[in-house]
Design a protein around this motif. Structure first.
Motif, mmCIF file in Angstrom:
data_model
loop_
_atom_site.group_PDB
_atom_site.id
_atom_site.type_symbol
_atom_site.label_atom_id
_atom_site.label_comp_id
_atom_site.label_asym_id
_atom_site.label_seq_id
_atom_site.Cartn_x
_atom_site.Cartn_y
_atom_site.Cartn_z
ATOM 1 N N GLY A 147 -11.724 -8.889 -2.705
ATOM 2 C CA GLY A 147 -10.395 -8.950 -2.119
ATOM 3 C C GLY A 147 -9.366 -8.383 -3.072
ATOM 4 O O GLY A 147 -9.303 -8.783 -4.228
ATOM 5 N N SER A 148 -8.582 -7.431 -2.578
ATOM 6 C CA SER A 148 -7.514 -6.861 -3.382
ATOM 7 C C SER A 148 -6.240 -6.931 -2.568
ATOM 8 O O SER A 148 -6.071 -6.181 -1.607
ATOM 9 N N TYR A 149 -5.367 -7.851 -2.933
ATOM 10 C CA TYR A 149 -4.171 -8.085 -2.148
ATOM 11 C C TYR A 149 -2.934 -7.679 -2.938
ATOM 12 O O TYR A 149 -2.498 -6.558 -2.862
ATOM 13 N N GLY A 150 -2.382 -8.577 -3.705
ATOM 14 C CA GLY A 150 -1.243 -8.254 -4.554
ATOM 15 C C GLY A 150 0.076 -8.155 -3.838
ATOM 16 O O GLY A 150 1.022 -7.571 -4.362
ATOM 17 N N ASP A 151 0.164 -8.706 -2.634
ATOM 18 C CA ASP A 151 1.426 -8.654 -1.894
ATOM 19 C C ASP A 151 2.562 -9.277 -2.697
ATOM 20 O O ASP A 151 3.672 -8.769 -2.698
ATOM 21 N N THR A 152 2.272 -10.371 -3.368
ATOM 22 C CA THR A 152 3.326 -11.070 -4.092
ATOM 23 C C THR A 152 3.252 -10.830 -5.595
ATOM 24 O O THR A 152 4.267 -10.868 -6.263
ATOM 25 N N GLY A 153 2.055 -10.595 -6.127
ATOM 26 C CA GLY A 153 1.906 -10.417 -7.570
ATOM 27 C C GLY A 153 2.238 -9.023 -8.050
ATOM 28 O O GLY A 153 2.767 -8.844 -9.140
ATOM 29 N N GLY A 154 1.906 -8.026 -7.266
ATOM 30 C CA GLY A 154 2.246 -6.655 -7.617
ATOM 31 C C GLY A 154 1.471 -6.073 -8.786
ATOM 32 O O GLY A 154 1.888 -5.077 -9.371
ATOM 33 N N HIS A 155 0.339 -6.674 -9.169
ATOM 34 C CA HIS A 155 -0.482 -6.162 -10.270
ATOM 35 C C HIS A 155 -1.886 -5.939 -9.719
ATOM 36 O O HIS A 155 -2.480 -6.854 -9.140
ATOM 37 N N LEU A 156 -2.406 -4.749 -9.889
ATOM 38 C CA LEU A 156 -3.719 -4.407 -9.356
ATOM 39 C C LEU A 156 -4.788 -5.360 -9.880
ATOM 40 O O LEU A 156 -5.001 -5.465 -11.089
ATOM 41 N N HIS A 157 -5.423 -6.081 -8.959
ATOM 42 C CA HIS A 157 -6.508 -6.982 -9.310
ATOM 43 C C HIS A 157 -7.414 -7.148 -8.105
ATOM 44 O O HIS A 157 -7.012 -6.908 -6.968
#
Length: 141
Positions: free
Chosen positions: A87-97
């Protein structure tokens, strides 16, 4: 460039809320997700503060996927899941993970998307340390 509000950039208290740093690979860090209802669940996060995989250079993008693949291979070896969900989301974190979540046919959530934080299974400090060391040792072979 580091983002002062980013858990992966700043580590410390921001990261401690949900993860434990296991080790660094070539272009990514590997973190044990504290909620362990899916034993061995980890996060692979870019060492660079970018929001999207397309923001990496072609070389670093390939290395990032190599780091994800290496981590997945270790999880397969250690925990023998039937499948790993990515899962790659980052909607709120904004850091590729990317979340790597071992799943089992006989386990909960088989055939569906994994819960971001089911808030069911937490370990003791010693258990986190042992699990992190097990994964780290296999990753750094």
């Amino acid at each position: 460039m580091k983002d002062q509000n980013c858990a992966y950039c700043m580590k410390g208290d921001l990261l401690d809320k949900f993860g434990i740093h296991i080790c660094d690979l070539e272009v990514a860090g590997v973190y044990l997700f504290k909620e362990q209802s899916k034993r061995g669940r980890v996060i692979v996060a870019s060492k660079e503060h970018v929001g999207e995989v397309v923001e990496l250079t072609t070389e670093d993008r390939h290395k990032f996927i190599d780091d994800v693949s290496k981590t997945a291979s270790v999880l397969h070896t250690l925990f023998q899941p039937d499948k790993i969900n990515y899962g790659s989301y980052g909607d709120t974190g904004g850091h590729l993970h990317m979340h790597l979540v071992p799943k089992y046919v006989e386990g909960d959530e088989w055939g569906s998307v994994f819960s971001m934080n089911p808030d069911k299974t937490y370990l003791t400090a010693d258990e986190y340390e042992a699990l992190s060391l097990q994964i780290k040792t296999a990753l750094l072979k």
